[in-house]
Design a protein around this motif. Structure first.
Motif, mmCIF file in Angstrom:
data_model
loop_
_atom_site.group_PDB
_atom_site.id
_atom_site.type_symbol
_atom_site.label_atom_id
_atom_site.label_comp_id
_atom_site.label_asym_id
_atom_site.label_seq_id
_atom_site.Cartn_x
_atom_site.Cartn_y
_atom_site.Cartn_z
ATOM 1 N N GLN A 57 26.967 21.139 14.579
ATOM 2 C CA GLN A 57 26.945 20.718 15.983
ATOM 3 C C GLN A 57 25.647 19.991 16.316
ATOM 4 O O GLN A 57 25.658 18.999 17.049
ATOM 5 C CB GLN A 57 27.130 21.940 16.890
ATOM 6 C CG GLN A 57 27.462 21.590 18.313
ATOM 7 C CD GLN A 57 28.777 20.843 18.456
ATOM 8 O OE1 GLN A 57 29.753 21.164 17.801
ATOM 9 N NE2 GLN A 57 28.796 19.841 19.299
ATOM 10 N N ASP A 58 24.518 20.442 15.759
ATOM 11 C CA ASP A 58 23.243 19.783 16.037
ATOM 12 C C ASP A 58 23.223 18.340 15.542
ATOM 13 O O ASP A 58 22.630 17.471 16.177
ATOM 14 C CB ASP A 58 22.083 20.579 15.436
ATOM 15 C CG ASP A 58 22.200 20.768 13.929
ATOM 16 O OD1 ASP A 58 23.331 20.854 13.411
ATOM 17 O OD2 ASP A 58 21.147 20.848 13.268
ATOM 18 N N ASP A 59 23.895 18.068 14.429
ATOM 19 C CA ASP A 59 23.956 16.710 13.898
ATOM 20 C C ASP A 59 24.800 15.805 14.791
ATOM 21 O O ASP A 59 24.498 14.622 14.950
ATOM 22 C CB ASP A 59 24.523 16.717 12.482
ATOM 23 C CG ASP A 59 23.682 17.567 11.555
ATOM 24 O OD1 ASP A 59 22.468 17.299 11.440
ATOM 25 O OD2 ASP A 59 24.223 18.520 10.969
ATOM 26 N N GLY A 64 22.775 8.384 17.105
ATOM 27 C CA GLY A 64 22.818 7.440 15.994
ATOM 28 C C GLY A 64 23.132 8.035 14.632
ATOM 29 O O GLY A 64 23.241 7.304 13.648
ATOM 30 N N TYR A 65 23.285 9.355 14.552
ATOM 31 C CA TYR A 65 23.483 9.993 13.241
ATOM 32 C C TYR A 65 24.792 9.572 12.578
ATOM 33 O O TYR A 65 24.796 9.113 11.431
ATOM 34 C CB TYR A 65 23.410 11.514 13.372
ATOM 35 C CG TYR A 65 23.502 12.229 12.044
ATOM 36 C CD1 TYR A 65 22.453 12.178 11.134
ATOM 37 C CD2 TYR A 65 24.641 12.941 11.687
ATOM 38 C CE1 TYR A 65 22.530 12.818 9.913
ATOM 39 C CE2 TYR A 65 24.727 13.594 10.462
ATOM 40 C CZ TYR A 65 23.671 13.528 9.589
ATOM 41 O OH TYR A 65 23.760 14.154 8.379
ATOM 42 N N LEU A 66 25.903 9.714 13.276
ATOM 43 C CA LEU A 66 27.193 9.344 12.678
ATOM 44 C C LEU A 66 27.273 7.841 12.428
ATOM 45 O O LEU A 66 27.854 7.408 11.424
ATOM 46 C CB LEU A 66 28.353 9.784 13.570
ATOM 47 C CG LEU A 66 28.563 11.282 13.717
ATOM 48 C CD1 LEU A 66 29.777 11.559 14.596
ATOM 49 C CD2 LEU A 66 28.714 11.964 12.371
ATOM 50 N N GLU A 67 26.693 7.059 13.310
ATOM 51 C CA GLU A 67 26.678 5.609 13.122
ATOM 52 C C GLU A 67 25.985 5.257 11.803
ATOM 53 O O GLU A 67 26.469 4.410 11.047
ATOM 54 C CB GLU A 67 25.951 4.923 14.284
ATOM 55 C CG GLU A 67 26.671 4.987 15.608
ATOM 56 C CD GLU A 67 26.407 6.244 16.432
ATOM 57 O OE1 GLU A 67 26.673 6.211 17.638
ATOM 58 O OE2 GLU A 67 25.933 7.269 15.877
ATOM 59 N N HIS A 68 24.878 5.907 11.547
ATOM 60 C CA HIS A 68 24.106 5.645 10.334
ATOM 61 C C HIS A 68 24.831 6.139 9.076
ATOM 62 O O HIS A 68 24.989 5.392 8.116
ATOM 63 C CB HIS A 68 22.729 6.304 10.444
ATOM 64 C CG HIS A 68 21.938 6.241 9.185
ATOM 65 N ND1 HIS A 68 21.356 5.079 8.728
ATOM 66 C CD2 HIS A 68 21.647 7.191 8.263
ATOM 67 C CE1 HIS A 68 20.750 5.321 7.584
ATOM 68 N NE2 HIS A 68 20.902 6.599 7.280
ATOM 69 N N LEU A 80 34.890 9.687 16.377
ATOM 70 C CA LEU A 80 34.697 10.659 15.305
ATOM 71 C C LEU A 80 33.917 11.867 15.817
ATOM 72 O O LEU A 80 34.257 13.014 15.523
ATOM 73 C CB LEU A 80 33.968 10.009 14.128
ATOM 74 C CG LEU A 80 33.734 10.885 12.914
ATOM 75 C CD1 LEU A 80 35.041 11.447 12.360
ATOM 76 C CD2 LEU A 80 32.985 10.102 11.831
ATOM 77 N N ARG A 81 32.902 11.632 16.622
ATOM 78 C CA ARG A 81 32.090 12.713 17.207
ATOM 79 C C ARG A 81 32.960 13.633 18.064
ATOM 80 O O ARG A 81 32.865 14.859 17.978
ATOM 81 C CB ARG A 81 30.970 12.115 18.046
ATOM 82 C CG ARG A 81 29.979 13.114 18.586
ATOM 83 C CD ARG A 81 28.820 12.427 19.294
ATOM 84 N NE ARG A 81 27.937 11.767 18.309
ATOM 85 C CZ ARG A 81 27.858 10.441 18.130
ATOM 86 N NH1 ARG A 81 28.543 9.609 18.888
ATOM 87 N NH2 ARG A 81 27.041 9.953 17.213
ATOM 88 N N ASP A 82 33.832 13.048 18.883
ATOM 89 C CA ASP A 82 34.720 13.844 19.723
ATOM 90 C C ASP A 82 35.640 14.726 18.892
ATOM 91 O O ASP A 82 35.825 15.904 19.182
ATOM 92 C CB ASP A 82 35.554 12.930 20.633
ATOM 93 C CG ASP A 82 34.741 12.231 21.696
ATOM 94 O OD1 ASP A 82 33.586 12.656 21.964
ATOM 95 O OD2 ASP A 82 35.239 11.232 22.261
#
Length: 88
Positions: A57-59, A64-68, A80-82
Motif C-alpha cells: 500500500q505504501d508503494d 510516480g512509482y507505478l509510472e516508473h 492500475l493503482r485503483d
C-alpha cells in the motif's frame, strides 16, 4: 569449477492470482504473487510488459512509482493503482 556460493535458496508456498482486465487505453495482464517473503507486500508481474515489482500500500501512495516501474502514462498508472489498492 569452484563451489557455488548461495546467498539464499528457499522454497515457499505462494498464493498467485492471474488477472486480466481492460482499462480505458490498454489491457492489463497481471500475475500477483503473495508469500511471507516480502513482509506483506505482493510481487506484481506485468506479463505483457515483462516488468515486475514488489508492491504494498505504501508503494501505491508513492507519487510516480507505478509510472516508473511499469513505464505507464499517468492516467494508465491510476487505473492500475485503483485496481491494486483493492487487493494489496
Amino acid at each position: 569449477m569452484s563451489e557455488r556460493f548461495y546467498l539464499y535458496d528457499d522454497v515457499e508456498q505462494t498464493k498467485t492470482r492471474f488477472v486480466s482486465f481492460m482499462g480505458e487505453q490498454q489491457r492489463y495482464d497481471l500475475a500477483i504473487m503473495q508469500s511471507d517473503r516480502y513482509y506483506g507486500k505482493s510481487l506484481v508481474m506485468d506479463i505483457q510488459g515483462g516488468r515486475f515489482a514488489v508492491i504494498g500500500q505504501d508503494d501505491l501512495e508513492e507519487p510516480g512509482y507505478l509510472e516508473h516501474v511499469y513505464k505507464l502514462k499517468e492516467e494508465d498508472a491510476q487505473e492500475l493503482r485503483d485496481f491494486l489498492s483493492e487487493i494489496v
